[in-house]
Design an enzyme around this catalytic site. Structure first.
Site, PDB file in Angstrom:
ATOM      1  N   ASN A  38      -0.506   5.542   2.123  1.00  0.00           N
ATOM      2  CA  ASN A  38      -1.139   6.564   2.954  1.00  0.00           C
ATOM      3  C   ASN A  38      -1.746   5.873   4.169  1.00  0.00           C
ATOM      4  O   ASN A  38      -2.485   4.901   4.023  1.00  0.00           O
ATOM      5  CB  ASN A  38      -2.227   7.299   2.159  1.00  0.00           C
ATOM      6  CG  ASN A  38      -1.659   8.043   0.965  1.00  0.00           C
ATOM      7  OD1 ASN A  38      -0.562   8.606   1.043  1.00  0.00           O
ATOM      8  ND2 ASN A  38      -2.385   8.047  -0.147  1.00  0.00           N
ATOM      9  N   VAL A  63      -9.409   4.945   1.184  1.00  0.00           N
ATOM     10  CA  VAL A  63      -9.956   3.576   1.181  1.00  0.00           C
ATOM     11  C   VAL A  63      -9.252   2.806   2.299  1.00  0.00           C
ATOM     12  O   VAL A  63      -8.024   2.659   2.283  1.00  0.00           O
ATOM     13  CB  VAL A  63      -9.743   2.880  -0.178  1.00  0.00           C
ATOM     14  CG1 VAL A  63     -10.245   1.443  -0.116  1.00  0.00           C
ATOM     15  CG2 VAL A  63     -10.443   3.648  -1.297  1.00  0.00           C
ATOM     16  N   GLN A  83      -5.356   8.912   3.183  1.00  0.00           N
ATOM     17  CA  GLN A  83      -5.993   7.607   2.936  1.00  0.00           C
ATOM     18  C   GLN A  83      -7.497   7.785   2.819  1.00  0.00           C
ATOM     19  O   GLN A  83      -8.135   8.425   3.671  1.00  0.00           O
ATOM     20  CB  GLN A  83      -5.677   6.622   4.066  1.00  0.00           C
ATOM     21  CG  GLN A  83      -6.210   5.218   3.780  1.00  0.00           C
ATOM     22  CD  GLN A  83      -5.804   4.184   4.827  1.00  0.00           C
ATOM     23  OE1 GLN A  83      -5.222   4.518   5.863  1.00  0.00           O
ATOM     24  NE2 GLN A  83      -6.121   2.926   4.541  1.00  0.00           N
ATOM     25  N   ASP A 101      -5.425   2.125 -10.737  1.00  0.00           N
ATOM     26  CA  ASP A 101      -6.186   3.088  -9.935  1.00  0.00           C
ATOM     27  C   ASP A 101      -7.234   3.759 -10.830  1.00  0.00           C
ATOM     28  O   ASP A 101      -6.987   4.067 -11.997  1.00  0.00           O
ATOM     29  CB  ASP A 101      -5.230   4.133  -9.346  1.00  0.00           C
ATOM     30  CG  ASP A 101      -5.860   4.957  -8.242  1.00  0.00           C
ATOM     31  OD1 ASP A 101      -5.455   4.796  -7.088  1.00  0.00           O
ATOM     32  OD2 ASP A 101      -6.768   5.761  -8.542  1.00  0.00           O
ATOM     33  N   HIS A 116      -3.241  -0.628   0.928  1.00  0.00           N
ATOM     34  CA  HIS A 116      -2.807  -0.731  -0.468  1.00  0.00           C
ATOM     35  C   HIS A 116      -1.535   0.060  -0.643  1.00  0.00           C
ATOM     36  O   HIS A 116      -1.340   1.096  -0.012  1.00  0.00           O
ATOM     37  CB  HIS A 116      -3.887  -0.237  -1.434  1.00  0.00           C
ATOM     38  CG  HIS A 116      -4.457   1.098  -1.076  1.00  0.00           C
ATOM     39  ND1 HIS A 116      -5.380   1.245  -0.051  1.00  0.00           N
ATOM     40  CD2 HIS A 116      -4.223   2.331  -1.556  1.00  0.00           C
ATOM     41  CE1 HIS A 116      -5.699   2.519   0.066  1.00  0.00           C
ATOM     42  NE2 HIS A 116      -5.005   3.214  -0.818  1.00  0.00           N
ATOM     43  N   ILE A 117      -0.694  -0.430  -1.531  1.00  0.00           N
ATOM     44  CA  ILE A 117       0.506   0.302  -1.939  1.00  0.00           C
ATOM     45  C   ILE A 117       0.204   0.942  -3.283  1.00  0.00           C
ATOM     46  O   ILE A 117      -0.228   0.262  -4.224  1.00  0.00           O
ATOM     47  CB  ILE A 117       1.724  -0.632  -2.073  1.00  0.00           C
ATOM     48  CG1 ILE A 117       2.043  -1.296  -0.733  1.00  0.00           C
ATOM     49  CG2 ILE A 117       2.925   0.145  -2.596  1.00  0.00           C
ATOM     50  CD1 ILE A 117       3.182  -2.325  -0.829  1.00  0.00           C
ATOM     51  N   HIS A 118       0.421   2.241  -3.380  1.00  0.00           N
ATOM     52  CA  HIS A 118       0.336   2.922  -4.678  1.00  0.00           C
ATOM     53  C   HIS A 118       1.672   2.687  -5.392  1.00  0.00           C
ATOM     54  O   HIS A 118       2.733   3.029  -4.866  1.00  0.00           O
ATOM     55  CB  HIS A 118       0.163   4.433  -4.500  1.00  0.00           C
ATOM     56  CG  HIS A 118      -1.128   4.844  -3.886  1.00  0.00           C
ATOM     57  ND1 HIS A 118      -2.204   5.291  -4.633  1.00  0.00           N
ATOM     58  CD2 HIS A 118      -1.516   4.900  -2.589  1.00  0.00           C
ATOM     59  CE1 HIS A 118      -3.200   5.614  -3.810  1.00  0.00           C
ATOM     60  NE2 HIS A 118      -2.808   5.392  -2.573  1.00  0.00           N
TER      61      HIS A 118
HETATM   62  P1  DGP Z   1      -5.838   6.244  -0.742  1.00  0.00           P
HETATM   63  O1  DGP Z   1      -6.211   7.700  -0.893  1.00  0.00           O
HETATM   64  O2  DGP Z   1      -4.362   6.059  -0.422  1.00  0.00           O
HETATM   65  O3  DGP Z   1      -6.742   5.521   0.196  1.00  0.00           O
HETATM   66  O4  DGP Z   1      -6.031   5.633  -2.183  1.00  0.00           O
HETATM   67  C1  DGP Z   1      -7.246   5.103  -2.623  1.00  0.00           C
HETATM   68  C2  DGP Z   1      -7.155   4.985  -4.109  1.00  0.00           C
HETATM   69  O5  DGP Z   1      -8.171   4.115  -4.529  1.00  0.00           O
HETATM   70  C3  DGP Z   1      -7.366   6.304  -4.851  1.00  0.00           C
HETATM   71  O6  DGP Z   1      -6.192   6.632  -5.579  1.00  0.00           O
HETATM   72  C4  DGP Z   1      -8.512   6.028  -5.812  1.00  0.00           C
HETATM   73  C5  DGP Z   1      -8.615   4.513  -5.796  1.00  0.00           C
HETATM   74  N1  DGP Z   1      -9.975   3.990  -5.922  1.00  0.00           N
HETATM   75  C6  DGP Z   1     -11.049   4.310  -5.164  1.00  0.00           C
HETATM   76  N2  DGP Z   1     -12.121   3.595  -5.545  1.00  0.00           N
HETATM   77  C7  DGP Z   1     -11.708   2.791  -6.557  1.00  0.00           C
HETATM   78  C8  DGP Z   1     -12.351   1.814  -7.358  1.00  0.00           C
HETATM   79  O7  DGP Z   1     -13.539   1.503  -7.223  1.00  0.00           O
HETATM   80  N3  DGP Z   1     -11.585   1.208  -8.299  1.00  0.00           N
HETATM   81  C9  DGP Z   1     -10.254   1.491  -8.484  1.00  0.00           C
HETATM   82  N4  DGP Z   1      -9.596   0.836  -9.440  1.00  0.00           N
HETATM   83  N5  DGP Z   1      -9.614   2.406  -7.736  1.00  0.00           N
HETATM   84  C10 DGP Z   1     -10.329   3.048  -6.786  1.00  0.00           C
END
Ligand code: DGP
Length: 114
Positions: A87, A96, A94, A31, A100-102
């Protein structure tokens, strides 16, 4: 044509990421804004906007994501304790809209989560 998600752009190598796992069904990468010493996102290559939009035909890929999580956790040195979070929707945090699973590990996690 639907605009690619950020994660599709990572899958297609248009954006760089620290990729720790990839196979025919999913990709996992660190992340950008880690909330724990280990914070990896595990994403299906198939575009599913959010878990509430998953279909019965997605059963295999969804199961696969859950099986990959402990493999990645172990490979990163956190086999014993980790947290998985999804999320669903902006009200749940959420940001993005590509499922996705964190996978987070390496610190204590409180319960209930914030
Ligand atoms: P969520 O809030 O559950 O949709 O999580 C989205 C996650 O994606 C957040 O923790 C930050 C991560 N993220 C957003 N943009 C990028 C990116 O360009 N690269 C990476 N590696 N992570 C990203």
């Amino acid at each position: 044509m639907v605009e690619k998600s950020i994660f599709e752009r990572i899958i297609d190598r248009e954006l760089s990421a620290n990729i720790v796992h990839e196979d025919e069904l999913c990709i996992a990468f660190h992340d950008l804004d880690p909330q724990a010493p280990l914070h990896v996102l595990i994403c299906p290559k198939k575009r599913i906007n959010m878990i509430s939009e998953a279909l019965a035909e997605d059963l295999d890929v969804l199961g696969h994501l859950l099986l990959v999580a402990p493999v990645v956790a172990a490979a990163e040195g956190y086999a014993d304790a980790f947290r998985l979070t999804i999320n669903n929707g902006s009200g749940a945090g959420q940001t993005v809209f590509h499922l996705h699973i964190h996978l987070m590990a390496g610190r204590l996690f409180s319960w209930p989560p914030g």
